[in-house]
Design a protein around this motif. Structure first.
Motif, PDB file in Angstrom:
ATOM      1  N   ARG A  55     -51.830 -39.836  21.561  1.00 37.41           N
ATOM      2  CA  ARG A  55     -51.749 -40.679  23.237  1.00 37.41           C
ATOM      3  C   ARG A  55     -49.776 -40.001  23.480  1.00 37.41           C
ATOM      4  O   ARG A  55     -49.184 -39.394  22.561  1.00 37.41           O
ATOM      5  CB  ARG A  55     -51.630 -41.628  23.363  1.00 37.41           C
ATOM      6  N   THR A  58     -45.223 -40.956  26.278  1.00 40.31           N
ATOM      7  CA  THR A  58     -44.717 -42.162  25.644  1.00 40.31           C
ATOM      8  C   THR A  58     -43.550 -42.394  25.598  1.00 40.31           C
ATOM      9  O   THR A  58     -43.198 -41.799  25.780  1.00 40.31           O
ATOM     10  CB  THR A  58     -46.181 -42.719  24.817  1.00 40.31           C
ATOM     11  N   ARG A  60     -42.190 -42.962  23.129  1.00 40.54           N
ATOM     12  CA  ARG A  60     -42.140 -42.044  21.794  1.00 40.54           C
ATOM     13  C   ARG A  60     -41.572 -40.397  22.479  1.00 40.54           C
ATOM     14  O   ARG A  60     -40.722 -40.243  21.262  1.00 40.54           O
ATOM     15  CB  ARG A  60     -42.615 -42.686  20.634  1.00 40.54           C
ATOM     16  N   THR A  61     -42.286 -40.208  23.641  1.00 42.03           N
ATOM     17  CA  THR A  61     -42.568 -38.903  23.149  1.00 42.03           C
ATOM     18  C   THR A  61     -40.447 -38.789  23.803  1.00 42.03           C
ATOM     19  O   THR A  61     -39.964 -37.636  24.220  1.00 42.03           O
ATOM     20  CB  THR A  61     -42.977 -38.183  25.200  1.00 42.03           C
ATOM     21  N   VAL A  93     -41.857 -42.461  33.202  1.00 42.05           N
ATOM     22  CA  VAL A  93     -43.319 -43.354  31.876  1.00 42.05           C
ATOM     23  C   VAL A  93     -43.834 -44.283  32.330  1.00 42.05           C
ATOM     24  O   VAL A  93     -44.118 -45.190  31.265  1.00 42.05           O
ATOM     25  CB  VAL A  93     -42.205 -42.697  30.407  1.00 42.05           C
ATOM     26  N   GLN A  97     -46.842 -46.137  32.039  1.00 41.37           N
ATOM     27  CA  GLN A  97     -47.399 -47.234  31.111  1.00 41.37           C
ATOM     28  C   GLN A  97     -47.810 -48.551  31.744  1.00 41.37           C
ATOM     29  O   GLN A  97     -48.729 -49.081  31.169  1.00 41.37           O
ATOM     30  CB  GLN A  97     -46.928 -46.820  30.238  1.00 41.37           C
TER      31      GLN A  97
END
Length: 363
Positions: A55, A58, A60-61, A93, A97
């Motif tokens: 994915r 996110t 985390r990116t 983001v 999401q």
């Protein structure tokens, strides 16, 4: 265009690899500023995720990109480009999401789907993206530049479609056509799009209240505002709305921050004193207008550095200047030693590069 090719080979992964090389080339070409580094590292993580079937978009990116930038340049943390860039990306983001699934989760035969056929979905996402990015960066713009732009959303809505549909494609096509000598039309088209952006900017700038001025405030309200943005962006439960309360606290703290009574330049030749009218009055022994501009901006004062009202209530001669503070006490700027005797008797505060007389120091 070629179904057999796309069915037999991982074209999407190949495209991601090509895009990664193009992004790296642009990073080197642009000078690798902090905002460009953030964009490149986030893009790289996304493209690598595409290539390894993970994915892509996110939190985390964003976190990985932030850690890479800070590992390379830790001082970037206090720069406005880093703060505003990551704040805006965090908001976007979160929109992707959290907001998008809820906004477009209705059945295909709903009114939302029918409106989307006419571009309603794209317009809504552009509106939300501009709004969220503008709100996320507003605390940092107010802290670093002492300004807020209430009509930024309106300007983005009027200019960004032209940037995406005209300016950028025309620039790429012009670059591709340049070796063959057919690039003139594309540069003209790109210029027309830029002219439209300028017209939009000038129109928005002339609207009433287009520039909101914000007096300087400390790092405390900015940290609290950052916590509020993080809470609203990261949390998935209704608890995320507690971030709005934290933001409200930061705004109240910033607005109520006390303003300085006296400002003194580093060379001691410019002194600004807050008078009884609540405005700064300037005693100037030099021609450093840059410091004065910074003082006025940090005081949310719309006057220019050459405004005549800056010297209202200020008496000056070759020996120095004197003016009254808000409490009625006199503040003096001494330029010559012969003025010190009078200043010592009258003024509550003396700013001077000269050696103060012993009697004056004792008092």
């Amino acid at each position: 265009l070629i179904p057999a090719l796309t069915a037999a080979f991982p074209i999407k992964k190949w495209s991601a690899a090509g895009a990664l090389l193009a992004a790296a080339f642009y990073l080197l070409l642009s000078g690798a500023e902090v905002a460009t580094q953030r964009s490149f590292f986030m893009t790289a993580v996304v493209l690598i995720a595409v290539m390894v079937d993970r994915r892509a978009i996110t939190f985390r990116t964003l976190a990985v990109a932030a850690m890479i930038v800070l590992a390379m340049a830790p001082e970037a943390l206090v720069h406005p480009s880093f703060q505003m860039s990551f704040a805006a990306t965090l908001g976007l983001v979160a929109l992707v999401q959290i907001g998008m699934p809820q906004l477009f989760s209705t059945p295909d035969n709903s009114a939302t789907a029918r409106v989307a056929l006419w571009g309603g979905r794209e317009f809504t996402m552009l509106l939300l993206a501009s709004l969220i990015a503008g709100l996320a960066t507003m605390p940092y713009a107010a802290f670093h530049f002492h300004r807020v732009t209430p009509y930024g959303l309106l300007a983005n809505l009027a200019a960004m479609p032209v940037v995406s549909a005209v300016v950028m494609p025309a620039g790429l096509l012009g670059l591709a056509a340049m070796p063959f000598g057919f690039d003139g039309f594309f540069w003209w088209l790109m210029g027309a799009g830029i002219d439209w952006m300028v017209v939009v900017a000038q129109w928005v700038a002339k609207l009433p209240g287009a520039v909101g001025r914000m007096a300087a405030f400390g790092i405390g309200p900015l940290i609290v505002a950052s916590v509020g943005i993080i809470l609203m962006g990261l949390l998935r439960t209704p608890l995320r709305w507690s971030g709005a309360g934290v933001l409200a606290l930061a705004i109240a703290w910033a607005v109520s921050a006390p303003r300085p009574d006296i400002l003194i330049s580093g060379d001691g030749r410019n002194v600004a004193v807050r008078g009884k009218d609540g405005k700064l009055h300037l005693m100037r022994g030099g021609k450093d207008s840059f410091a004065v501009k910074q003082w006025l901006a940090a005081d949310a004062d719309a006057r220019s550095a050459t405004d005549a009202s800056l010297t209202d209530g200020v008496s000056c001669d070759k020996a120095g200047c004197v003016t009254q503070a808000a409490d009625g006490a006199f503040v003096a700027l001494g330029m010559r030693s012969e003025a010190m005797a009078d200043d010592c008797e009258r003024a509550a505060l003396i700013v001077t590069l000269r050696q103060a007389p012993t009697r004056c120091r004792a008092s």
